[in-house]
Design an enzyme around this catalytic site. Structure first.
Site, PDB file in Angstrom:
ATOM      1  N   LYS A  50      -0.084   9.222  11.109  1.00 40.97           N
ATOM      2  CA  LYS A  50      -1.158   8.565  10.362  1.00 40.97           C
ATOM      3  C   LYS A  50      -1.136   7.088  10.735  1.00 40.97           C
ATOM      4  O   LYS A  50      -0.057   6.499  10.872  1.00 40.97           O
ATOM      5  CB  LYS A  50      -0.930   8.758   8.855  1.00 40.97           C
ATOM      6  CG  LYS A  50      -2.042   8.191   7.980  1.00 40.97           C
ATOM      7  CD  LYS A  50      -1.801   8.471   6.495  1.00 40.97           C
ATOM      8  CE  LYS A  50      -2.920   7.916   5.630  1.00 40.97           C
ATOM      9  NZ  LYS A  50      -2.721   8.198   4.189  1.00 40.97           N
TER      10      LYS A  50
ATOM     11  N   SER B 258      -6.574  10.309   1.572  1.00 38.52           N
ATOM     12  CA  SER B 258      -6.833   9.396   2.670  1.00 38.52           C
ATOM     13  C   SER B 258      -6.303   9.900   4.021  1.00 38.52           C
ATOM     14  O   SER B 258      -6.744   9.420   5.047  1.00 38.52           O
ATOM     15  CB  SER B 258      -6.224   8.029   2.371  1.00 38.52           C
ATOM     16  OG  SER B 258      -4.807   8.130   2.346  1.00 38.52           O
TER      17      SER B 258
ATOM     18  N   SER C 291      -3.223  11.842  -1.431  1.00 36.59           N
ATOM     19  CA  SER C 291      -3.710  11.639  -0.065  1.00 36.59           C
ATOM     20  C   SER C 291      -3.103  12.536   1.014  1.00 36.59           C
ATOM     21  O   SER C 291      -3.588  12.550   2.140  1.00 36.59           O
ATOM     22  CB  SER C 291      -3.515  10.182   0.349  1.00 36.59           C
ATOM     23  OG  SER C 291      -4.487   9.376  -0.248  1.00 36.59           O
TER      24      SER C 291
END
Lengths: 95, 484
Positions: free
Chosen positions: B76, B151, B175
């Site tokens: 990420k 997210s 997330s």
């Protein structure tokens, strides 16, 4: 809780954000919606409840005060917007 | 090749069926042909990934391979990766080349993993749909009109579309689990402090936690093994022994007590999603588990409490972006205040600014008691709800999300409605507990996630519970059309 335009101006200044004149109303409305949702908290009786600072109620561990990092000024300054002679440059602060 | 598990790929590499260079090449080709539809990557590390693969092939040949040696993983874009752009989904960090590795990245490199690229995400991890990314929204591989969740939406989409072997994510209010649910993959948020936050760009420091996003619980166990453990660089990481997560995956579930919180099955839950969850619970009964009704009475307060705690911490954490030492700087600043204000206003998107302002307000003079202090007290009540439930049960189960993935643009203009879509995941972060989402029967071709919540440091138990279901069902194996 509903915020007025001047509340937004004050908050934006504290957060060092610029909000333009024509955004003020929509930002105030957006923030007010969130604060209104958050308002549900005030109905809860929290008398005597300890605030939860850490999920595991841990205390801050301490380590010996020894140097563990090398100076990497050049590496770190290589990604800075503006530097000179090892210093970070900003607009003139003192007249 | 891209449908194999981590252990199958590792075995294939060791047996010489294919090389790491071939594996990386294969994924790079898939990314270049398939990712333009999804936008799941912000950066693809074409050259360095192939260099790392060549090195991995040498290690494997020398019999010196670690569990993840030669396997291409997506990080990420919140994890600082040395020499690679680490944008956090923001214009603010569009030119930020990290001078160091996050502990998670360093540990995964040490375990042999190859950084294939950096996954797209909501800006500074603030969002539930991946629409707040400065690099544009990510599409859900199951339906390109739908959001992948957020997210960690890029990580979830990339894993589901087989554009990486596995990925990392971070979870502050859901997330990892919510995008895992929307994209039909397995995702775990570990106990707060289990995985180091060093080099993981901070959003809300008392809630943020990194974790694995994979196609199975078996893969998640291997990835978590590489990520977890105390770190001298993160004083909030916890010095608890890290068990062997793979060793207990097959443990028997007879007598497992599953708590079903009535608040997670209320009127807000979609009927079809509820049916999928109930079907999975029935499977657990067949595996010998017992079901117990529990109550988490303060569930409804989780979202309001979170939207004080998280913005307050974000307003403080994001104060570091001042246009001076790194990150975006505006053109021709007139004075220092102008430099700060314009750099920050140009660098941050609308949602990030909204949360900074909410947090600034909540922490400003005269409001602290009514907001932050009150929220921290309610947080205690929420945490006590779980404590009481775990006196009766081993794990808590329910839906990860109230609905399947919603449409791109559907909730973008209404922050409060967007926030409420995280109702089932947020309380877990406030309490600091570990939680997982695993795919169960889809609804109308769209994935549904079963959330499994455990007591502190019960990651091995959660992986075991998830793995056993994945041994008797095949929901986790289906791939989205066009990405098989």
């Amino acid at each position: 809780m509903s915020l007025a335009r001047d509340d937004v101006e004050k908050i934006a200044h504290l957060a060092r954000l610029a909000v333009s004149e024509d955004e003020l109303d929509s930002v105030a409305a957006g923030l007010s919606d969130i604060l209104q949702m958050v308002e549900q908290m005030s109905a809860v009786d929290t008398e005597g409840v300890t605030p939860m600072a850490h999920p595991l109620h841990m205390v801050q561990p301490l380590r010996p005060d020894r140097v563990s990092e090398e100076n990497q000024r050049e590496l770190f300054q290589s990604i800075a917007p503006q530097t000179e002679d090892g210093l970070y440059l900003v607009p003139k602060v003192i007249e | 090749m891209h449908n194999k598990s981590i252990s199958e790929l590792a075995a294939g590499l060791r047996a010489g069926e294919f090389s790491s260079v071939e594996l990386v090449q294969h994924y790079l080709e898939r990314i270049s042909s398939l990712d333009p539809q999804l936008n799941s990557y912000i950066s693809v590390c074409n050259e360095t990934a192939l260099e790392q693969a060549a090195h991995a092939d040498q290690q494997i040949a020398a019999g010196d391979a670690n569990p993840l040696t030669g396997l291409p993983i997506a990080q990420k874009d919140i994890f600082c990766t040395k020499g690679v752009k680490t944008s956090c989904g923001s214009h603010m960090l569009d030119k930020f080349i990290s001078p160091y590795d996050a502990t998670v990245v360093a540990r995964m490199k040490q375990a042999g993993a190859i950084t294939l690229g950096k996954a797209n995400m909501d800006e500074f991890a603030m969002g539930s749909s991946n629409e707040t990314s400065w690099y544009g929204p990510v599409k859900n591989p199951w339906d390109l009109e739908k959001v992948p969740g957020g997210s960690s939406g890029g990580s979830a989409a990339a894993v589901a579309a087989r554009l990486c072997v596995a990925a990392t994510g971070t979870d502050t209010g859901g997330s990892i689990r919510q995008p895992a649910a929307f994209c039909g993959i397995t995702g775990m948020k570990p106990t707060y402090g289990r995985v180091s936050r060093y080099g993981m760009i901070a959003f809300a420091s008392s809630l943020d936690q990194g974790g694995p996003m994979t196609r199975s619980a078996e893969d998640a166990a291997i990835l978590l093994q590489a990520m977890a453990g105390v770190d001298p660089h993160d004083s909030t990481s916890v010095d608890e022994p890290v068990p062997n997560y793979s060793a207990t995956l097959n443990d028997d579930l007879s007598g497992l007590k599953i708590g079903l919180p009535k608040e997670y099955f209320d009127s807000g839950l979609d009927d079809q999603v509820a049916k999928s969850i109930e079907e999975a619970i029935e499977e657990y009964k067949k595996l010998g588990a017992e079901v117990v009704d529990v109550s988490l009475p303060n569930t409804g307060l989780a979202v309001p409490t979170y939207y004080v705690v998280a913005p307050a911490e974000c307003s403080s954490n994001l104060a570091r972006f001042d246009g001076v030492r790194y990150g975006h700087r505006c053109e021709d600043p007139q004075d220092l205040e102008d430099l700060y204000k314009r750099s920050r206003s140009e660098g941050f998107g609308a949602e990030v600014k909204r949360r900074i302002m909410i947090g600034t307000y909540a922490l400003s003079a005269g409001y602290y008691d009514a907001y932050y202090l009150k929220a921290q007290q309610i947080r205690h009540l929420i945490s006590d709800d779980f404590k009481q439930a775990f006196e009766q049960v081993d794990v808590i189960m329910g839906p990860t999300t109230p609905t399947t993935a919603f449409g791109i643009g559907e909730k973008a203009d209404d922050p409060v409605t967007m926030y409420l879509s995280d109702i089932y995941t947020i309380a877990v972060n406030l309490a600091g507990l570990p939680g997982m989402s695993i795919p169960v029967r889809p609804v109308d071709g769209r994935p549904v996630g079963l959330q499994i919540i455990g007591n502190y440091f019960a990651e091995a138990r959660l992986l075991n519970v998830a793995h056993r279901l994945q041994q008797t069902t095949d929901w986790h194996q289906s791939a989205p059309g066009g990405f098989e």
